[in-house]
Design an enzyme around this catalytic site. Structure first.
Site, mmCIF file in Angstrom:
data_model
loop_
_atom_site.group_PDB
_atom_site.id
_atom_site.type_symbol
_atom_site.label_atom_id
_atom_site.label_comp_id
_atom_site.label_asym_id
_atom_site.label_seq_id
_atom_site.Cartn_x
_atom_site.Cartn_y
_atom_site.Cartn_z
ATOM 1 N N SER A 89 -8.186 -6.016 2.905
ATOM 2 C CA SER A 89 -7.027 -6.002 3.801
ATOM 3 C C SER A 89 -6.053 -7.080 3.344
ATOM 4 C CB SER A 89 -7.492 -6.318 5.227
ATOM 5 O OG SER A 89 -6.381 -6.635 6.034
ATOM 6 N N TYR B 114 -11.965 -10.777 11.352
ATOM 7 C CA TYR B 114 -11.687 -9.627 10.480
ATOM 8 C C TYR B 114 -11.178 -10.094 9.113
ATOM 9 C CZ TYR B 114 -9.304 -5.422 8.782
ATOM 10 O OH TYR B 114 -8.872 -4.364 8.014
#
Ligand SMILES: NC(=O)c1ccc[n+]([C@@H]2O[C@H](COP(=O)([O-])OP(=O)(O)OC[C@H]3O[C@@H](n4cnc5c(N)ncnc54)[C@H](OP(=O)(O)O)[C@@H]3O)[C@@H](O)[C@H]2O)c1
Length: 228
Positions: free
Chosen positions: A131, A147
């Site tokens: 990401s 995350y």
């Protein structure tokens, strides 16, 4: 190519499986915890097989049975991901364990299990989905520490494995996505409209899975047209 995709029940994993299935020479094994959704995916194409599979508590025997039936593995797309959106002060240790359990330990476990098969392929490619949140120097967003930190680990693992596995001709790359319109994005940024659809991203991912190892190894590639 024989391709395993994790997180194939929805979003980018689902659409990438469909895209890859357009080529009759590809066989796809779609993994997710949601039986109904992966079953629905498998109905879309004879080339897609499915297995109900939790990467945090994997049924290795069931997976290996499917892999043997498929005749090996050329490509592993580690796409499954979990996003917990909470300020750092509210994140519990269980939140951290779930985040790292899914986003990095699940990836490590699957790679360990499938290495003996990937070693036998002349086109072996492991693609880890990272990401932009886990990309060094990128903009960071409140609530995404668990995350993003777990995705940073995915990026680093990619670089390390590419080095260790290069003599066995297994390429390992990481695609660090920016915003893509999926359920996950809606959880992280409610109301935000990404310019990239899941179907569009799937076109690029499918191409990269099949061809990326000819151009890249050990790379963390930002795949993003926006911030986030
Ligand atoms: N969408 C974005 O903007 C964006 C941005 C950056 C990175 N990403 C990354 O891109 C990947 C795909 O994301 P997406 O947006 O398509 O997400 P999504 O729509 O939320 O789909 C996530 C997938 O992961 C699977 N999954 C989660 N935990 C799992 C577990 N323990 N075992 C097996 N499967 C599990 C889910 O399947 P089940 O629940 O059925 O098991 C689902 O198929 C993820 O790695 C995500 O972090 C997305």
């Amino acid at each position: 190519m024989n391709i395993i995709i994790t997180g194939a029940s929805k979003g980018i994993g689902y659409d990438t499986a469909l895209k890859l299935a357009e080529n009759p020479e590809n066989k796809i094994l779609a993994l997710s915890r949601n039986e109904q959704k992966v079953k629905e995916l498998a109905v879309e194409s004879d080339q897609i097989e499915y297995l109900v599979f939790d990467i945090t508590s994997p049924d290795i025997d069931a997976l290996l049975q499917k892999v043997e039936a498929m005749g090996g593995v050329d490509i592993l797309l580690n796409n499954a991901g979990l996003l917990i959106n909470k300020p750092f002060r509210q994140l519990t240790m269980s939140d951290w364990q779930r985040s790292f359990g899914t986003n990095i330990l699940g990836v490590i476990g699957l790679i360990r299990t499938l290495l003996p098969y990937l070693e036998k392929s002349s086109n072996a490619h492991i693609i880890n989905i990272g990401s932009m949140g886990g990309f060094q120097g990128s903009s960071k967003f409140p609530g995404l520490s668990a995350y993003s930190a777990s995705k940073a680990a995915v990026a680093n693992l990619t670089e390390c494995l590419a080095e260790e596995l290069k003599d066995q001709k297994i390429a390992v790359n990481c695609l660090a996505f920016g915003a893509v319109q999926t359920e996950m994005l809606e959880t992280a940024f409610p109301g935000y409209q990404a310019s990239l659809s899941s179907e569009k991203m799937a076109e690029w991912v499918a191409w990269f899975c099949l061809n990326g190892h000819q151009f890249f190894n050990g790379k963390i590639l930002p795949v993003s047209v926006s911030t986030p």
